[in-house]
Scaffold this active site. Structure first.
Site, short mmCIF file in Angstrom:
data_model
loop_
_atom_site.label_atom_id
_atom_site.label_comp_id
_atom_site.label_asym_id
_atom_site.label_seq_id
_atom_site.Cartn_x
_atom_site.Cartn_y
_atom_site.Cartn_z
N SER A 163 -7.22 5.78 2.26
CA SER A 163 -6.07 6.30 3.02
C SER A 163 -6.48 6.81 4.39
O SER A 163 -5.97 7.83 4.86
CB SER A 163 -5.34 7.39 2.23
N LYS A 182 -1.37 3.78 -4.54
CA LYS A 182 -1.38 4.42 -3.22
C LYS A 182 -0.93 5.85 -3.37
O LYS A 182 0.09 6.13 -3.98
CB LYS A 182 -0.48 3.69 -2.22
N SER A 216 1.50 8.94 3.05
CA SER A 216 0.68 7.73 3.14
C SER A 216 1.11 6.61 2.21
O SER A 216 0.48 5.54 2.22
CB SER A 216 -0.79 8.07 2.88
N LYS A 231 1.45 3.38 3.93
CA LYS A 231 0.39 2.39 4.14
C LYS A 231 0.55 1.16 3.25
O LYS A 231 -0.02 0.11 3.54
CB LYS A 231 -0.98 3.03 3.92
#
Length: 360
Positions: free
Chosen positions: A202, A307, A143, A146
């Site tokens: 997320s 993140k 992720s 993202k």
């Protein structure tokens, strides 16, 4: 916490107003020009005064050339990144109040032991690599993908107040993986909320919907992701979809250092990715949500961008832009064996950085 929550809620509202009035301008909502030649300067242009006000009262960044060089093991391949660095050291207070005067050389011999398979710590202002482990090896990034999704969405200057209805396809996942989520097919949220969901919690369906509703659809969105990677000089990177569920999303720690540096220019991404908690009111139910990064939730460090990511192929990953002893620093960890190992690695690296001189 309440003040942060309120600012985020207000930001979503202001974002819709700011973007809606800015389409007449030829510049991107937040445009970053990254070049590979230090003789040229980069620039950043907000779309208009309202966009500037929305972006947490950011001022256009001063033009600064930064060069990625290596000071510690292992020897890195030097490359040059030219971009704008905002004065994050002035905007965000330091984590450790007392500056440690001990020389850098005495700490370089006692670098922390890191569980992650790849790691990078970079001075975000000078581009100097302070710590490196397998930094040039491309790996699945889960992720962390993202973060590129957010950059592409911000660059596109889309209507952030536009309502997006989540479709069953958004929950299908990628590469045969299911999307576990508190969201449901049929839920409706605006684009700003979808981006907050994707960065803070997320949420895979939110990220998938952002890619699906991009002009030209998913294929155009993936093309834009890879084009942005090439523009930034992320030469070992490859993007296959918006969520990170597909292990074909790959990048090196070095490349992700570049991505975090670029993403730090967007006030929207800084604010949304570091919101500790947020209650999403969908009208018919409220989803109480927490940031996936424990270091953001507990507020131990001054984290400006965050993140996290996990799929089996990638292991536990995290990227952060933080400020320690007035030094803006980028931390990348890929392939940690567990969430606790990832958190321990991050704490160990940040503690180590806190004992370095402000400038080497």
């Amino acid at each position: 916490m309440r003040r942060n929550h309120s600012r985020t809620r207000q930001a979503i509202t202001r974002l819709s107003l700011a973007i809606a009035t800015s389409f007449a301008c030829h510049y991107s909502f937040a445009e970053i020009v990254v070049q590979q030649n230090t003789s040229n300067s980069a620039n950043i242009a907000w779309s208009d005064a309202q966009a500037s006000q929305f972006l947490s009262d950011d001022e256009p960044a001063a033009q600064v050339s930064t060069q990625v060089t290596t000071r510690t093991q292992p020897v890195q391949k030097s490359s040059t990144i030219v971009l704008n660095n905002s004065t994050l050291a002035n905007k965000y207070p330091t984590t450790t109040s007392n500056y440690n005067k001990t020389s850098y050389s005495s700490y370089s011999a006692s670098q922390p032991s890191i569980n992650a398979k790849a790691a990078l710590v970079m001075d975000a202002q000078t581009g100097e690599v302070l710590y490196g482990k397998n930094t040039n090896t491309a790996r699945s990034i889960a992720s962390i993908t993202k973060l590129m999704t957010a950059v592409v969405i911000a660059d596109a200057r889309l209507d952030m107040s536009e309502k997006i209805r989540l479709e069953p396809i958004d929950f299908a996942g990628a590469a045969g993986k299911n999307s576990s989520s508190t969201l449901r097919a049929g839920d409706t949220l605006n684009r700003a909320e979808a981006l907050l969901f994707a960065l803070m919690k997320s949420e895979n369906p939110a990220a998938a919907a952002l890619g699906r509703t991009y002009p030209g659809g998913k294929s155009a969105f993936v093309a834009a992701m890879n084009a942005k990677a090439r523009e930034l000089g992320m030469y070992s990177s490859q993007f296959a979809e918006a969520t990170g569920l597909d292990p074909a999303n790959r990048a090196s720690a070095r490349d992700l250092g570049i991505l975090v540096s670029a993403a730090s220019q967007y006030g929207l991404i800084r604010q949304f990715s570091t919101t500790p908690h947020y209650d999403f009111n969908l009208g018919y139910r409220v989803l109480k949500s927490n940031n996936t990064n424990a270091l953001v939730r507990n507020g131990t460090w001054n984290i400006n961008i965050s993140k996290t990511g996990f799929i089996n192929e990638a292991g536990r990953c995290v990227v952060m832009h933080t400020t320690v002893n007035q030094r803006p620093a980028i931390v990348v960890l890929l392939g940690a064996s567990s969430s606790s190992a990832r958190t321990n690695d991050a704490n160990n690296l940040l503690t180590w950085v806190s004992h370095l001189p402000k400038r080497i």
